[in-house]
Design an enzyme around this catalytic site. Structure first.
Site, PDB file in Angstrom:
ATOM      1  N   SER A  19     -15.284  12.219  18.826  1.00 42.62           N
ATOM      2  CA  SER A  19     -15.812  13.602  19.270  1.00 42.62           C
ATOM      3  C   SER A  19     -14.891  14.752  18.961  1.00 42.62           C
ATOM      4  O   SER A  19     -13.674  14.713  19.176  1.00 42.62           O
ATOM      5  CB  SER A  19     -16.255  13.547  20.634  1.00 42.62           C
ATOM      6  OG  SER A  19     -16.872  12.458  21.126  1.00 42.62           O
ATOM      7  N   ILE A  20     -15.507  15.829  18.497  1.00 41.22           N
ATOM      8  CA  ILE A  20     -14.891  17.018  18.211  1.00 41.22           C
ATOM      9  C   ILE A  20     -14.171  17.299  19.583  1.00 41.22           C
ATOM     10  O   ILE A  20     -12.999  17.825  19.725  1.00 41.22           O
ATOM     11  CB  ILE A  20     -15.629  17.974  17.569  1.00 41.22           C
ATOM     12  CG1 ILE A  20     -15.989  17.619  16.381  1.00 41.22           C
ATOM     13  CG2 ILE A  20     -14.798  19.566  17.524  1.00 41.22           C
ATOM     14  CD1 ILE A  20     -17.279  18.324  15.575  1.00 41.22           C
ATOM     15  N   ASP A  64     -26.151  16.937  33.068  1.00 41.18           N
ATOM     16  CA  ASP A  64     -27.076  17.058  31.991  1.00 41.18           C
ATOM     17  C   ASP A  64     -27.123  18.698  31.714  1.00 41.18           C
ATOM     18  O   ASP A  64     -27.681  19.258  32.607  1.00 41.18           O
ATOM     19  CB  ASP A  64     -28.553  16.602  32.408  1.00 41.18           C
ATOM     20  CG  ASP A  64     -29.663  16.622  31.338  1.00 41.18           C
ATOM     21  OD1 ASP A  64     -29.423  17.644  30.462  1.00 41.18           O
ATOM     22  OD2 ASP A  64     -30.415  16.088  31.441  1.00 41.18           O
ATOM     23  N   SER A  95     -31.177  15.326  18.287  1.00 45.65           N
ATOM     24  CA  SER A  95     -32.500  15.635  18.039  1.00 45.65           C
ATOM     25  C   SER A  95     -33.039  14.159  18.098  1.00 45.65           C
ATOM     26  O   SER A  95     -32.814  13.283  17.435  1.00 45.65           O
ATOM     27  CB  SER A  95     -32.451  16.183  16.650  1.00 45.65           C
ATOM     28  OG  SER A  95     -33.851  15.939  16.081  1.00 45.65           O
ATOM     29  N   TYR A 147     -23.550  24.397  12.723  1.00 40.93           N
ATOM     30  CA  TYR A 147     -23.476  23.604  11.266  1.00 40.93           C
ATOM     31  C   TYR A 147     -24.045  24.657  10.211  1.00 40.93           C
ATOM     32  O   TYR A 147     -24.998  25.351  10.638  1.00 40.93           O
ATOM     33  CB  TYR A 147     -24.257  22.382  11.017  1.00 40.93           C
ATOM     34  CG  TYR A 147     -24.180  21.813   9.891  1.00 40.93           C
ATOM     35  CD1 TYR A 147     -23.115  21.195   9.454  1.00 40.93           C
ATOM     36  CD2 TYR A 147     -25.214  21.229   9.225  1.00 40.93           C
ATOM     37  CE1 TYR A 147     -22.788  20.684   8.129  1.00 40.93           C
ATOM     38  CE2 TYR A 147     -25.192  20.597   7.988  1.00 40.93           C
ATOM     39  CZ  TYR A 147     -24.068  20.241   7.214  1.00 40.93           C
ATOM     40  OH  TYR A 147     -24.055  19.627   6.223  1.00 40.93           O
ATOM     41  N   TYR A 157     -31.285  17.382   7.884  1.00 39.93           N
ATOM     42  CA  TYR A 157     -30.850  18.019   9.088  1.00 39.93           C
ATOM     43  C   TYR A 157     -32.178  18.355   9.861  1.00 39.93           C
ATOM     44  O   TYR A 157     -31.985  18.445  11.052  1.00 39.93           O
ATOM     45  CB  TYR A 157     -29.809  19.013   8.794  1.00 39.93           C
ATOM     46  CG  TYR A 157     -28.770  19.361  10.003  1.00 39.93           C
ATOM     47  CD1 TYR A 157     -27.890  18.304  10.373  1.00 39.93           C
ATOM     48  CD2 TYR A 157     -29.048  20.554  10.749  1.00 39.93           C
ATOM     49  CE1 TYR A 157     -26.939  18.575  11.387  1.00 39.93           C
ATOM     50  CE2 TYR A 157     -27.938  20.820  11.630  1.00 39.93           C
ATOM     51  CZ  TYR A 157     -27.036  19.639  11.994  1.00 39.93           C
ATOM     52  OH  TYR A 157     -26.239  20.024  13.138  1.00 39.93           O
ATOM     53  N   LYS A 164     -29.552  24.988  15.424  1.00 38.91           N
ATOM     54  CA  LYS A 164     -28.156  25.656  15.237  1.00 38.91           C
ATOM     55  C   LYS A 164     -28.414  27.198  14.762  1.00 38.91           C
ATOM     56  O   LYS A 164     -27.622  28.008  15.433  1.00 38.91           O
ATOM     57  CB  LYS A 164     -27.677  24.933  14.023  1.00 38.91           C
ATOM     58  CG  LYS A 164     -27.048  23.645  14.410  1.00 38.91           C
ATOM     59  CD  LYS A 164     -26.116  23.511  15.466  1.00 38.91           C
ATOM     60  CE  LYS A 164     -25.641  22.085  15.645  1.00 38.91           C
ATOM     61  NZ  LYS A 164     -24.948  21.885  17.037  1.00 38.91           N
ATOM     62  N   THR A 196     -18.744  11.445  13.408  1.00 39.25           N
ATOM     63  CA  THR A 196     -18.760  11.350  14.939  1.00 39.25           C
ATOM     64  C   THR A 196     -20.018  10.645  15.189  1.00 39.25           C
ATOM     65  O   THR A 196     -21.083  10.485  14.276  1.00 39.25           O
ATOM     66  CB  THR A 196     -18.757  12.672  15.710  1.00 39.25           C
ATOM     67  OG1 THR A 196     -19.924  13.318  15.268  1.00 39.25           O
ATOM     68  CG2 THR A 196     -17.604  13.447  15.384  1.00 39.25           C
TER      69      THR A 196
HETATM   70  P1  NAI Z   1     -20.608  13.705  19.461  1.00 44.25           P
HETATM   71  O1  NAI Z   1     -21.638  12.626  19.457  1.00 44.25           O
HETATM   72  O2  NAI Z   1     -19.254  12.922  19.721  1.00 44.25           O
HETATM   73  O3  NAI Z   1     -20.835  14.712  20.596  1.00 44.25           O
HETATM   74  C1  NAI Z   1     -22.052  15.303  21.027  1.00 44.25           C
HETATM   75  C2  NAI Z   1     -22.231  15.167  22.544  1.00 44.25           C
HETATM   76  O4  NAI Z   1     -23.446  15.643  23.147  1.00 44.25           O
HETATM   77  C3  NAI Z   1     -22.143  13.692  23.101  1.00 44.25           C
HETATM   78  O5  NAI Z   1     -20.856  13.637  24.027  1.00 44.25           O
HETATM   79  C4  NAI Z   1     -23.283  13.759  24.143  1.00 44.25           C
HETATM   80  O6  NAI Z   1     -23.111  13.017  25.256  1.00 44.25           O
HETATM   81  C5  NAI Z   1     -23.500  15.160  24.372  1.00 44.25           C
HETATM   82  N1  NAI Z   1     -24.906  15.377  24.698  1.00 44.25           N
HETATM   83  C6  NAI Z   1     -26.272  15.061  24.420  1.00 44.25           C
HETATM   84  N2  NAI Z   1     -27.192  15.246  25.113  1.00 44.25           N
HETATM   85  C7  NAI Z   1     -26.535  16.114  26.310  1.00 44.25           C
HETATM   86  C8  NAI Z   1     -27.028  16.528  27.408  1.00 44.25           C
HETATM   87  N3  NAI Z   1     -28.354  16.562  27.710  1.00 44.25           N
HETATM   88  N4  NAI Z   1     -26.256  17.025  28.372  1.00 44.25           N
HETATM   89  C9  NAI Z   1     -24.678  17.194  27.905  1.00 44.25           C
HETATM   90  N5  NAI Z   1     -24.390  16.632  27.067  1.00 44.25           N
HETATM   91  C10 NAI Z   1     -25.244  16.037  25.966  1.00 44.25           C
HETATM   92  O7  NAI Z   1     -20.596  14.247  18.152  1.00 44.25           O
HETATM   93  P2  NAI Z   1     -19.782  15.789  17.685  1.00 44.25           P
HETATM   94  O8  NAI Z   1     -19.879  15.601  16.162  1.00 44.25           O
HETATM   95  O9  NAI Z   1     -18.576  15.711  18.242  1.00 44.25           O
HETATM   96  O10 NAI Z   1     -20.859  16.770  18.057  1.00 44.25           O
HETATM   97  C11 NAI Z   1     -20.370  17.715  18.918  1.00 44.25           C
HETATM   98  C12 NAI Z   1     -21.155  19.194  18.391  1.00 44.25           C
HETATM   99  O11 NAI Z   1     -20.569  19.454  17.169  1.00 44.25           O
HETATM  100  C13 NAI Z   1     -22.564  19.105  18.252  1.00 44.25           C
HETATM  101  O12 NAI Z   1     -23.127  20.303  18.714  1.00 44.25           O
HETATM  102  C14 NAI Z   1     -22.857  18.897  16.800  1.00 44.25           C
HETATM  103  O13 NAI Z   1     -24.057  19.485  16.596  1.00 44.25           O
HETATM  104  C15 NAI Z   1     -21.741  19.789  16.303  1.00 44.25           C
HETATM  105  N6  NAI Z   1     -21.435  19.418  14.840  1.00 44.25           N
HETATM  106  C16 NAI Z   1     -21.124  18.279  14.540  1.00 44.25           C
HETATM  107  C17 NAI Z   1     -20.872  18.075  13.086  1.00 44.25           C
HETATM  108  C18 NAI Z   1     -20.869  16.673  12.495  1.00 44.25           C
HETATM  109  O14 NAI Z   1     -21.011  16.487  11.479  1.00 44.25           O
HETATM  110  N7  NAI Z   1     -20.371  15.599  13.424  1.00 44.25           N
HETATM  111  C19 NAI Z   1     -21.096  19.188  12.097  1.00 44.25           C
HETATM  112  C20 NAI Z   1     -21.325  20.556  12.752  1.00 44.25           C
HETATM  113  C21 NAI Z   1     -21.443  20.643  13.913  1.00 44.25           C
END
Ligand code: NAI
Length: 264
Positions: A19-20, A64, A95, A147, A157, A164, A196
């Site tokens: 995760s980022i 949440d 999504s 993104y 997407y 976004k 991720t």
């Molecule tokens: P990740 O899957 O590790 O993180 C997404 C997080 O959102 C998870 O920890 C999940 O538990 C949380 N989440 C989902 N529903 C939730 C809710 N109702 N309440 C609280 N938390 C909730 O993946 P990543 O990639 O680290 O995603 C982090 C952000 O970066 C997201 O906004 C994603 O769209 C964005 N992003 C990711 C990219 C990629 O290619 N991985 C590229 C550009 C942006």
């Protein structure tokens, strides 16, 4: 370097080491910040976040991000622990349409509402509550992750593209109000595709990753690169950067054509 010495912040969205937000939490801790970790209750059940909490000496609060009640409880803990906070990372996206492979031309509108609620409106909710509760110190910093599909068409997407676009718009509009009220800055970072859990859920993710790698003169920005930019935006070195969408993408968004992709 102690860039965040004495600062206190809330970090959402760390699910596992990929995760980022996980990288942001590690770096914020290493730079001297005290942090509070939060994720959806279902994500906490995985148990991974405990490792990060231990490593960074931080507490975890389940919330949440679509629930005002949960967010209020989260901020209660933050206020008790820190008084006021200096930074917030919104790193949340999901999504159901994408996850279930529903075509963009055949969206389920109940799921679409969920996409917006989780991926975008949660950002507004987090800011509105913080604003009303006066949670932030002056010169605080709020960052959400976005993104480039907010500006350009990436068909697979799907409804996350509009999610976004909305997220980035919230950063601009709320950035105005929060800047005026408490000198708090609000920005989004538009990150390269990153392997991720959330990223890999997009159809053809590996192909998107390869395409972006070839299209970007510096190569794809990694989760670490993104985390470094988050730290910079939380630090005192970016006090008057606000209402911006900053690209952490190795140059992708400025490219027209890539000779590498043409095989030239
Ligand atoms: P990740 O899957 O590790 O993180 C997404 C997080 O959102 C998870 O920890 C999940 O538990 C949380 N989440 C989902 N529903 C939730 C809710 N109702 N309440 C609280 N938390 C909730 O993946 P990543 O990639 O680290 O995603 C982090 C952000 O970066 C997201 O906004 C994603 O769209 C964005 N992003 C990711 C990219 C990629 O290619 N991985 C590229 C550009 C942006």
């Amino acid at each position: 370097m102690g860039l965040l010495d004495g600062k206190k912040g809330i970090i959402t969205g760390a699910l596992d080491e990929q995760s980022i937000a996980w990288k942001v939490a590690e770096k914020a801790h290493a730079e001297g910040a005290q942090i509070l970790l939060t994720n959806a209750p279902v994500a906490l059940r995985m148990g991974k976040l405990n490792e990060l909490a231990e490593k960074t000496g931080s507490q975890i609060v389940g919330a949440d991000a679509t629930s005002l009640e949960d967010l209020n409880k989260l901020y209660d803990v933050a206020s008790e622990q820190f008084g006021k906070v200096d930074f917030l990372l919104h790193s949340i996206g999901m999504s159901v349409n994408v996850r279930k492979g529903k075509a963009y031309t055949d969206l389920n509108y109940d799921w679409l509402q969920k996409t917006y609620d989780i991926s975008s409106i949660s950002f507004h909710k987090m800011m509105q509550l913080a604003y009303q509760r006066d949670l932030f110190n002056e010169w605080g910093s709020i960052v959400a992750l976005s993104y480039v599909a907010a500006q350009r068409t990436f068909p697979d997407y799907s409804d996350m593209s509009e999610a976004k676009a909305l997220l980035e718009s919230y950063a601009r509009t709320f950035g105005y109000y929060y800047g005026k009220k408490a000198k708090v800055r609000v920005n989004t970072i538009s990150q390269s595709p990153t392997p991720t859990t959330a990223g890999s859920g997009v159809k053809g993710f590996q192909e998107m990753l390869d395409f972006a790698e070839k299209m970007s003169p510096l190569g794809n920005a990694t989760a670490d690169d993104c985390a470094n930019l988050c730290i910079m935006l939380f630090s005192n070195y970016t006090r008057r950067i606000t209402m911006q969408n900053l690209y952490s993408d190795g140059g992708f968004s400025s490219m027209g054509v890539s000779p590498e992709l043409l095989g030239a």
